[in-house]
Structure formats: C-alpha cells, structure tokens
Scaffold this active site. Structure first.
Site, PDB file in Angstrom:
ATOM      1  N   CYS A  69     -22.679 -12.489  78.695  1.00 10.89           N
ATOM      2  CA  CYS A  69     -23.023 -13.921  78.716  1.00 10.89           C
ATOM      3  C   CYS A  69     -23.806 -14.248  79.977  1.00 10.89           C
ATOM      4  O   CYS A  69     -23.725 -13.515  80.959  1.00 10.89           O
ATOM      5  CB  CYS A  69     -21.768 -14.775  78.782  1.00 10.89           C
ATOM      6  SG  CYS A  69     -20.851 -14.791  77.264  1.00 10.89           S
ATOM      7  N   ARG A  74     -24.854 -22.259  79.116  1.00 12.75           N
ATOM      8  CA  ARG A  74     -24.764 -20.798  79.020  1.00 12.75           C
ATOM      9  C   ARG A  74     -25.300 -20.256  77.710  1.00 12.75           C
ATOM     10  O   ARG A  74     -25.478 -20.998  76.745  1.00 12.75           O
ATOM     11  CB  ARG A  74     -23.302 -20.434  79.138  1.00 12.75           C
ATOM     12  CG  ARG A  74     -22.418 -20.993  77.977  1.00 12.75           C
ATOM     13  CD  ARG A  74     -21.968 -19.956  76.993  1.00 12.75           C
ATOM     14  NE  ARG A  74     -21.239 -18.867  77.529  1.00 12.75           N
ATOM     15  CZ  ARG A  74     -19.936 -18.920  77.880  1.00 12.75           C
ATOM     16  NH1 ARG A  74     -19.249 -20.013  77.666  1.00 12.75           N
ATOM     17  NH2 ARG A  74     -19.340 -17.855  78.363  1.00 12.75           N
ATOM     18  N   ASN A 114     -17.019 -13.423  80.375  1.00 11.21           N
ATOM     19  CA  ASN A 114     -16.222 -12.198  80.419  1.00 11.21           C
ATOM     20  C   ASN A 114     -16.350 -11.495  81.767  1.00 11.21           C
ATOM     21  O   ASN A 114     -17.448 -11.411  82.336  1.00 11.21           O
ATOM     22  CB  ASN A 114     -16.675 -11.239  79.314  1.00 11.21           C
ATOM     23  CG  ASN A 114     -15.817 -11.378  78.077  1.00 11.21           C
ATOM     24  OD1 ASN A 114     -14.827 -12.101  78.081  1.00 11.21           O
ATOM     25  ND2 ASN A 114     -16.191 -10.685  77.022  1.00 11.21           N
TER      26      ASN A 114
HETATM   27  C1  LIG Z   1     -16.031 -13.671  74.872  1.00  8.21           C
HETATM   28  C2  LIG Z   1     -16.424 -14.951  75.554  1.00  8.21           C
HETATM   29  C3  LIG Z   1     -17.247 -14.596  76.767  1.00  8.21           C
HETATM   30  C4  LIG Z   1     -18.559 -14.060  76.326  1.00  8.21           C
HETATM   31  C5  LIG Z   1     -18.952 -12.874  77.116  1.00  8.21           C
HETATM   32  O1  LIG Z   1     -19.021 -12.886  78.333  1.00  8.21           O
HETATM   33  N1  LIG Z   1     -19.161 -11.798  76.365  1.00  8.21           N
HETATM   34  C6  LIG Z   1     -19.662 -10.602  76.910  1.00  8.21           C
HETATM   35  C7  LIG Z   1     -18.785  -9.375  76.867  1.00  8.21           C
HETATM   36  O2  LIG Z   1     -18.045  -9.129  75.905  1.00  8.21           O
HETATM   37  O3  LIG Z   1     -18.889  -8.651  77.863  1.00  8.21           O
HETATM   38  C8  LIG Z   1     -15.243 -15.795  75.976  1.00  8.21           C
HETATM   39  C9  LIG Z   1     -15.703 -17.067  76.727  1.00  8.21           C
HETATM   40  C10 LIG Z   1     -14.641 -18.136  76.424  1.00  8.21           C
HETATM   41  C11 LIG Z   1     -13.558 -17.374  75.671  1.00  8.21           C
HETATM   42  C12 LIG Z   1     -12.583 -18.189  74.820  1.00  8.21           C
HETATM   43  C13 LIG Z   1     -11.943 -19.293  75.651  1.00  8.21           C
HETATM   44  O4  LIG Z   1     -11.400 -18.787  76.866  1.00  8.21           O
HETATM   45  C14 LIG Z   1     -10.852 -20.024  74.851  1.00  8.21           C
HETATM   46  C15 LIG Z   1      -9.828 -19.098  74.196  1.00  8.21           C
HETATM   47  C16 LIG Z   1      -8.846 -18.557  75.207  1.00  8.21           C
HETATM   48  C17 LIG Z   1      -7.791 -17.681  74.564  1.00  8.21           C
HETATM   49  O5  LIG Z   1      -6.968 -17.194  75.581  1.00  8.21           O
HETATM   50  C18 LIG Z   1      -8.466 -16.533  73.836  1.00  8.21           C
HETATM   51  C19 LIG Z   1      -9.413 -17.056  72.784  1.00  8.21           C
HETATM   52  C20 LIG Z   1     -10.483 -18.013  73.342  1.00  8.21           C
HETATM   53  C21 LIG Z   1     -11.130 -18.666  72.116  1.00  8.21           C
HETATM   54  C22 LIG Z   1     -11.521 -17.240  74.207  1.00  8.21           C
HETATM   55  C23 LIG Z   1     -12.228 -16.134  73.415  1.00  8.21           C
HETATM   56  C24 LIG Z   1     -13.285 -15.393  74.261  1.00  8.21           C
HETATM   57  C25 LIG Z   1     -14.328 -16.345  74.859  1.00  8.21           C
HETATM   58  C26 LIG Z   1     -15.157 -16.940  73.726  1.00  8.21           C
END
Ligand SMILES: C[C@H](CCC(=O)NCC(=O)O)[C@H]1CC[C@H]2[C@@H]3[C@H](O)C[C@@H]4C[C@H](O)CC[C@]4(C)[C@H]3CC[C@]12C
Length: 325
Positions: free
Chosen positions: A2, A16, A79
């Site tokens: 991200c 973002r 992440n």
């Molecule tokens: C995976 C992404 C970050 C994207 C990223 O950096 N991906 C690159 C990688 O995989 O290296 C993160 C950002 C916010 C996160 C979400 C949020 O923190 C809200 C929520 C929190 C819960 O503990 C888990 C699910 C849940 C819904 C998370 C799932 C993963 C998300 C969507």
C-alpha cells in the site's frame, strides 16, 4: 502493498492506495458525531468528531482502513508484516486495539499536536476484532490540514512516533530506513542530467526524461516509497480544486499495482483495489477503483453529521467508456 500520502498544493489531500489480492466488501463509511463508539478496554465515546473514510461495516462497527475527521486529521493503516508488534494490556495506559486506533485518534484529535498527546498515553493492545478477524499487522500515517504528518510504528522495542518530512508511507522496512534510502536517489531529477561522468565522454541526451531514469520501478515497498515521494515533490500545484485532485490521483496512480505484476500465490496477484483522497480542509472524499478510474465524490458536509447511525455508500466499481461515434 500500500501507499499513503499527504499532498499540499493549496488545500491538503490525504489518502492511500489499497493494494491486496482480496477484497473485503469495504465501503465509504461516514461515522456521525453521535455514533456510540465502543472500545474493548477504554470508555465509549458517545460524542466525537465525525469522520469519513473506507471501512468494513462489521455488524454496525466501522473497521476503518483509512479515514479523516471533520477537523482535517487523517489516518491510514498500512501493512507492516514482521515488524508490527502489539502488546499485553498495561495498567496506567490507554489500551487501544489496533482496529480501534483510527476511531480513537480521529474521534478526539483535531491536529497532529493533539494526536501526539494521546499517542504518548496509548498502548496498542494485542486484541483481535473476532476469532475470524484477527488483528492485521499495521503501521500508520497521520496527517493534519497543515500538511504536517507523522508515522506510528509499534516495533518489538516499543512504540515509535516519527515526524515525517516527506509525507508518505508504504510498507517495510521501518520508516527511518525508508527515509535513509532516499540518499541513494539524491541525483534523480525532473531536469535533464548534467554530464558529471566525464568531460571526455560526449553525451547527447538522446531522450527526454533521463533525469528520472534511475527511479526504482518495482512494485516493492522501498521502490514505491522513493517513486511516490519524488512524484509528489515534483507535482504541479494549482488554485483549482479539480486540477489539484486530478494531480493527487496521478501521484497515487504512479505507484499503483496493475494486476499480474505482483504475485503473492500460485494464482494470486496483489493489485490496487482502490485509491482515495480526502480534502482535509473541506471534508470532501474522492476515490477511484481498479475498474473505475472516474473520480467519485462523497461530501461529508452533505450528511447529517449530528446523527448516530453509520452512513454508507457502496464503492462504484464499474467504469464508463465514453463512445464518441
Ligand atoms: C491489508 C490492508 C493493508 C494493505 C497493505 O498494506 N497490503 C500490502 C501487503 O499485503 O503487504 C489492511 C489495511 C487496513 C486493514 C483492515 C483494518 O485494520 C480493519 C480490520 C481490522 C481487523 O483486525 C482485521 C480485518 C480488517 C478489515 C483489516 C484487514 C486488512 C487491512 C485492509
């Protein structure tokens, strides 16, 4: 991976790219001032600043990925695998779960200074939202409507709050290493390069754009950090909201991940699911998606921000072709 930025051409834009191989059913979610925000270890916030961003509406609880509040403070979780560490609940601290961190800060703080005061008391507690939804390992970019930003990383050796002079964040490695790595690109430029190689070698600058030839082009987080910082610092500014929003999305799309380029499993590729940007000065939320590059707009001021129920909008993922004949 991200990428998150704050861009300050006139007003300030924060948001973002969300890059991942799966999508969660996230929506544009506005949390109004009187939504009863419950926290696992902290008292509820019955009244707080209103916020808008992208969240998963988990049975009426907004799990924000990124958001900004009505005072112009924005925050995004990215992440941070292998480094992010969450801790046991500690007496005498504000114990906040990672999924509560965005609402806790945005609900109560208007500026980076105010956020820093709350951060000094916080312990990011190792609590899962549910058995199925375990805590993601994140770090955070926070910015306010002066364009000032900070990075929060909770490593094995504790929580770090770094001032962020470049206004961007990607993923690993730790933020100080990302900043240090910019040293390796000091000579990258929008201008044509000067021949420092040798005055005995004739170089005729065979192509425009040679000044940026050494920008890293990879999908990896270090390459995206350098590229997005360079592209942001060299972006034009304007007095027009539409031009500035357009430029903002050009910057984010310059580090977007096309499907097929970043393999994370036998048949799985990470890609840029959405890009979003909030005008921090005006509370207007903009986004594009992988399949809809038209800029979509949700203006939080058009909603009843004194209400108590979440206001949600499905993301518009179907793009339009404008046939001209
Ligand atoms: C995976 C992404 C970050 C994207 C990223 O950096 N991906 C690159 C990688 O995989 O290296 C993160 C950002 C916010 C996160 C979400 C949020 O923190 C809200 C929520 C929190 C819960 O503990 C888990 C699910 C849940 C819904 C998370 C799932 C993963 C998300 C969507």
């Amino acid at each position: 991976m991200c990428t998150s930025i704050v861009f300050s051409p006139k007003d300030h834009y924060f948001g973002r790219n969300l890059d991942l191989e799966i999508t969660f059913g996230q929506q544009v979610v506005i949390t109004p001032r009187n939504y009863d925000f419950k926290f696992r270890k902290m008292p509820e916030l019955k009244q707080h600043y209103a916020m808008v961003g992208i969240a998963l509406n988990a049975g009426g609880y907004p799990l924000y990925f990124d958001a900004a509040n009505e005072k112009g403070l924005g925050m995004a979780g990215l992440n941070y695998p292998g480094n992010a560490t969450y801790y046991d609940v500690k007496d005498g601290k504000d114990n906040v779960a990672s999924f509560e961190f965005i609402p806790w800060i945005l609900g109560q703080c208007a500026t980076i200074e105010e956020a820093k005061k709350l951060l000094a008391k916080i312990n990011i507690a190792d609590i899962n939202f549910s058995e199925k939804m375990v805590a993601s390992k994140l770090h955070w970019l926070i910015a306010d409507k002066t364009g000032t930003s900070i990075v929060v990383e909770t490593d094995k050796d504790g929580m770090h709050v770094y001032d962020n002079p470049v206004g961007c964040l990607t993923n690993n490695p730790q933020f100080p290493k990302q900043l240090f790595n910019l040293n390796n690109y000091a000579d990258v430029s929008a201008a044509m390069p000067k021949n420092n190689f040798s005055d005995q070698v004739k170089m005729d600058g065979y192509s425009r754009g040679l000044g940026s030839r050494n920008l890293p082009g990879g999908m990896d987080s270090e390459s995206r950090f350098v590229r997005v910082a360079f592209n942001k610092f060299n972006a034009p500014t304007s007095d027009s909201e539409e031009e500035n929003v357009d430029t903002y999305f050009h910057i984010l799309h310059s580090v977007e991940q096309q499907k097929g380029l970043d393999q994370v499993g036998p048949d799985a590729f990470e890609y840029t699911i959405y890009s979003d940007g909030i005008n921090l000065d005006k509370g207007i939320f903009y986004y594009t998606t992988y399949t809809n590059k038209q800029i979509n707009v949700v203006d939080m001021n058009k909603e009843d921000l004194d209400s108590s129920d979440l206001i949600t909008y499905d993301m518009l993922t179907k793009g339009k072709f404008n046939h001209q004949n």
